[in-house]
Design an enzyme around this catalytic site. Structure first.
Site, short mmCIF file in Angstrom:
data_model
loop_
_atom_site.label_atom_id
_atom_site.label_comp_id
_atom_site.label_asym_id
_atom_site.label_seq_id
_atom_site.Cartn_x
_atom_site.Cartn_y
_atom_site.Cartn_z
N ARG A 58 0.84 -1.21 0.00
CA ARG A 58 0.00 0.00 0.00
C ARG A 58 0.87 1.26 0.00
O ARG A 58 0.53 2.26 -0.64
CB ARG A 58 -0.91 -0.02 1.23
CG ARG A 58 -1.90 1.13 1.27
CD ARG A 58 -3.00 0.87 2.29
NE ARG A 58 -4.00 1.92 2.31
CZ ARG A 58 -4.24 2.72 3.35
NH1 ARG A 58 -3.54 2.57 4.47
NH2 ARG A 58 -5.17 3.65 3.29
N HIS A 62 0.58 4.44 -2.48
CA HIS A 62 0.37 5.80 -1.97
C HIS A 62 1.54 6.72 -2.30
O HIS A 62 1.36 7.93 -2.40
CB HIS A 62 0.10 5.76 -0.46
CG HIS A 62 -1.29 5.31 -0.14
ND1 HIS A 62 -1.93 5.61 1.04
CD2 HIS A 62 -2.18 4.59 -0.87
CE1 HIS A 62 -3.16 5.08 1.03
NE2 HIS A 62 -3.33 4.45 -0.12
N ASN A 90 -3.45 8.37 4.95
CA ASN A 90 -2.24 7.69 5.43
C ASN A 90 -2.14 7.57 6.94
O ASN A 90 -1.51 6.64 7.45
CB ASN A 90 -0.99 8.44 4.91
CG ASN A 90 -0.82 8.30 3.41
OD1 ASN A 90 -1.18 7.27 2.82
ND2 ASN A 90 -0.30 9.33 2.77
N HIS A 189 -6.16 -5.90 -2.18
CA HIS A 189 -7.05 -6.00 -1.02
C HIS A 189 -7.30 -7.45 -0.63
O HIS A 189 -8.22 -7.74 0.12
CB HIS A 189 -8.36 -5.24 -1.28
CG HIS A 189 -8.19 -3.75 -1.28
ND1 HIS A 189 -9.18 -2.87 -1.59
CD2 HIS A 189 -7.11 -2.98 -0.96
CE1 HIS A 189 -8.73 -1.62 -1.50
NE2 HIS A 189 -7.47 -1.66 -1.12
#
Ligand code: HEM
Ligand SMILES: *[C@@H]1O[C@H](CO)[C@@H](O)[C@H](O)[C@H]1NC(C)=O
Ligand SMILES: *[C@@H]1O[C@H](CO)[C@@H](O)[C@H](O)[C@H]1NC(C)=O
Ligand SMILES: *[C@@H]1O[C@H](CO)[C@@H](O)[C@H](O)[C@H]1NC(C)=O
Ligand SMILES: *[C@@H]1O[C@H](CO)[C@@H](O)[C@H](O)[C@H]1NC(C)=O
Ligand SMILES: *[C@@H]1O[C@H](CO)[C@@H](O)[C@H](O)[C@H]1NC(C)=O
Ligand SMILES: *[C@@H]1O[C@H](CO)[C@@H](O)[C@H](O)[C@H]1NC(C)=O
Ligand SMILES: *[C@@H]1O[C@H](CO)[C@@H](O)[C@H](O)[C@H]1NC(C)=O
Ligand SMILES: *[C@@H]1O[C@H](CO)[C@@H](O)[C@H](O)[C@H]1NC(C)=O
Ligand SMILES: *[C@@H]1O[C@H](CO)[C@@H](O)[C@H](O)[C@H]1NC(C)=O
Length: 342
Positions: A58, A62, A90, A189
């Site tokens: 992740r 990001h 975040n 996910h």
């Protein structure tokens, strides 16, 4: 004729117009142990806590979606500036920073000032996919680190879990990723966890007519309500697994979950709301190997978003802070002669 020849000669001597590009094995000569040192740091952290793999995958996403893959996500806030890592998408959910620090310390010890923090993040995400899903791929490197990190930009560029299909497709298109790649990457996910706040909208006060989102399995919603009580002050730090079927394995079970209404976010459920996205979900659910191959390719492509290469940016010494501006060389230092001293 002679003039023409000179013209050709000048053309052939001119530097190539192609921009510096990422390359597989960028550190082959300058820091041959770079990738294996990062892999060791990630593997050690994963052996202690397998949850770091999700955090690191992740983190790569990001980082890349905000100012490109330039480790802007790693910069700490300073008195005048709220950094990306402190923006709502975040903080407090993004984690794994200590793994990046350990990996960077290892590469700095072996070859100081050579390996960018942005490449460490890209390698760490790749190693995480291998450790959590046996999905292995080579990732081109040569990224350079940025000097700007802006919390507002993180909130603007990272898709919200409340997004509908249009917004998801648009957020990825803004980064040159296709709708199919968006669906492919959402397969991340299939590992990791979520805070209750990210799907609270679906289990309480969903609409004026129903408390629970009808596109969420009712049985699963009841379970989620028990894990995440209505009183937010008692569920603020609670996390729930993203993939009910194989929560620790990076695999295509996420798509099976999407089709059974067993996924947490409005954005996950949105993948069934258009024929195109829904067909991609079905295909991924039915083709584990095909999805894994596409996932690896899409991670490489995500890793190319707006990268800084060549002499752009810098190689940060400490991933948490930008390098201090290089001191002015000795002979040019001091008070310039044209400045009058009073
Ligand atoms: C499609 C749009 C996406 C949305 C709206 C979204 C949203 C979210 C949210 C809200 C969380 C939970 C954060 C929390 O509350 O703790 C999460 C977790 C996660 N996301 Fe996404 N995400 C998206 C795409 C992606 C992509 C492209 C990747 C990577 C390739 C990714 C990887 C992950 C991982 C691994 C987790 C688990 C993190 C952990 O365990 O700490 N997501 N995502
Ligand atoms: C580094 O070495 C690998 C393996 O030999 C090779 O595939 C790759 O092209 C090399 N990269 C560079 C930039 O030299
Ligand atoms: C091991 O993981 C736990 C969380 O599960 C963490 O608190 C701890 O700092 C980790 N230890 C090391 C040495 O990484
Ligand atoms: C991992 O994948 C490779 C092929 O990519 C395969 O040969 C190997 O058996 C797999 N390992 C596990 C533990 O599934
Ligand atoms: C951060 O980005 C936003 C949105 O682009 C901009 O309005 C703001 O001025 C930036 N903040 C700083 C400190 O540069
Ligand atoms: C998707 O969401 C956006 C903004 O939240 C909204 O403007 C748009 O109408 C929505 N699209 C659909 C098809 O619901
Ligand atoms: C997307 O691709 C276009 C054309 O190749 C390029 O101009 C643009 O900078 C790219 N945008 C991103 C975010 O990579
Ligand atoms: C919101 O949901 C809670 C818990 O289910 C319920 O007690 C409350 O009455 C609901 N509020 C509204 C405005 O529907
Ligand atoms: C919410 O939980 C906190 C502590 O868990 C408690 O002090 C508070 O009274 C609760 N509020 C409601 C409305 O139940
Ligand atoms: C959540 O975690 C933070 C930091 O660990 C802590 O300060 C806070 O009290 C926790 N909140 C609840 C409701 O447990």
């Amino acid at each position: 004729m002679k003039l023409f020849f000179v013209f050709l000669l000048v053309l052939s001597l001119a530097p190539p117009l192609t921009l510096a590009q990422l390359k597989i094995g960028f550190y082959n000569k300058t820091c041959p142990s770079a990738e294996s040192l990062v892999q060791k740091a990630v593997a050690a952290a994963f052996a202690n806590n397998s949850g770091v793999a999700a955090g690191l995958i992740r983190m790569f996403f990001h980082d890349c979606f905000v100012r490109g893959c330039d480790a802007s996500v790693l910069l700490d806030s300073t008195p005048g500036n709220q950094a990306e890592k402190d923006a709502p998408p975040n903080n407090p959910s993004l984690h794994g920073f200590e793994v990046i620090d350990a990996a960077k310390a290892a590469v700095e010890a072996a070859c100081p000032g050579i390996v960018s923090c942005a490449d460490v993040v890209a390698f760490a995400a790749r190693d995480s996919a291998s450790l959590s899903g046996n999905i292995s791929y080579k990732i081109p490197s040569g990224r350079r680190d940025g000097r700007i990190s802006n919390a507002t930009e993180a909130s603007q560029n990272l898709p919200s879990p409340l997004s509908n299909a249009t917004r998801l497709v648009d957020a990825f298109a803004a980064k040159n990723l296709t709708a199919d790649e968006m669906v492919t990457l959402s397969g991340a996910h299939s590992i990791g966890v979520s805070h209750c706040s990210s799907f609270r909208n679906r289990i309480y006060n969903f609409s004026s007519t129903t408390g629970v989102d009808p596109t969420l399995s009712a049985a699963y919603a009841a379970l989620l309500q028990r894990a995440c009580p209505f009183n937010t002050s008692s569920s603020g730090n609670t996390t729930v697994l993203l993939d009910l079927i194989t929560p620790q394995t990076l695999d295509n079970a996420y798509y099976v979950g999407v089709r059974l209404s067993l996924v947490l976010f409005t954005s996950d459920a949105a993948l069934l709301t258009t024929p195109e996205l829904s067909a991609a979900v079905k295909h991924n659910a039915e083709h584990p190997g095909g999805w894994a191959t596409k996932f690896a390719r899409a991670m490489v492509k995500m890793g190319e978003i707006e990268v800084k290469t060549g002499t752009e940016g810098e190689i940060r010494k400490n991933c948490h802070v930008v390098n201090s501006v290089t001191a002015v060389p000795e002979e040019e230092g001091g008070t310039p002669p044209w400045v009058a001293t009073m």
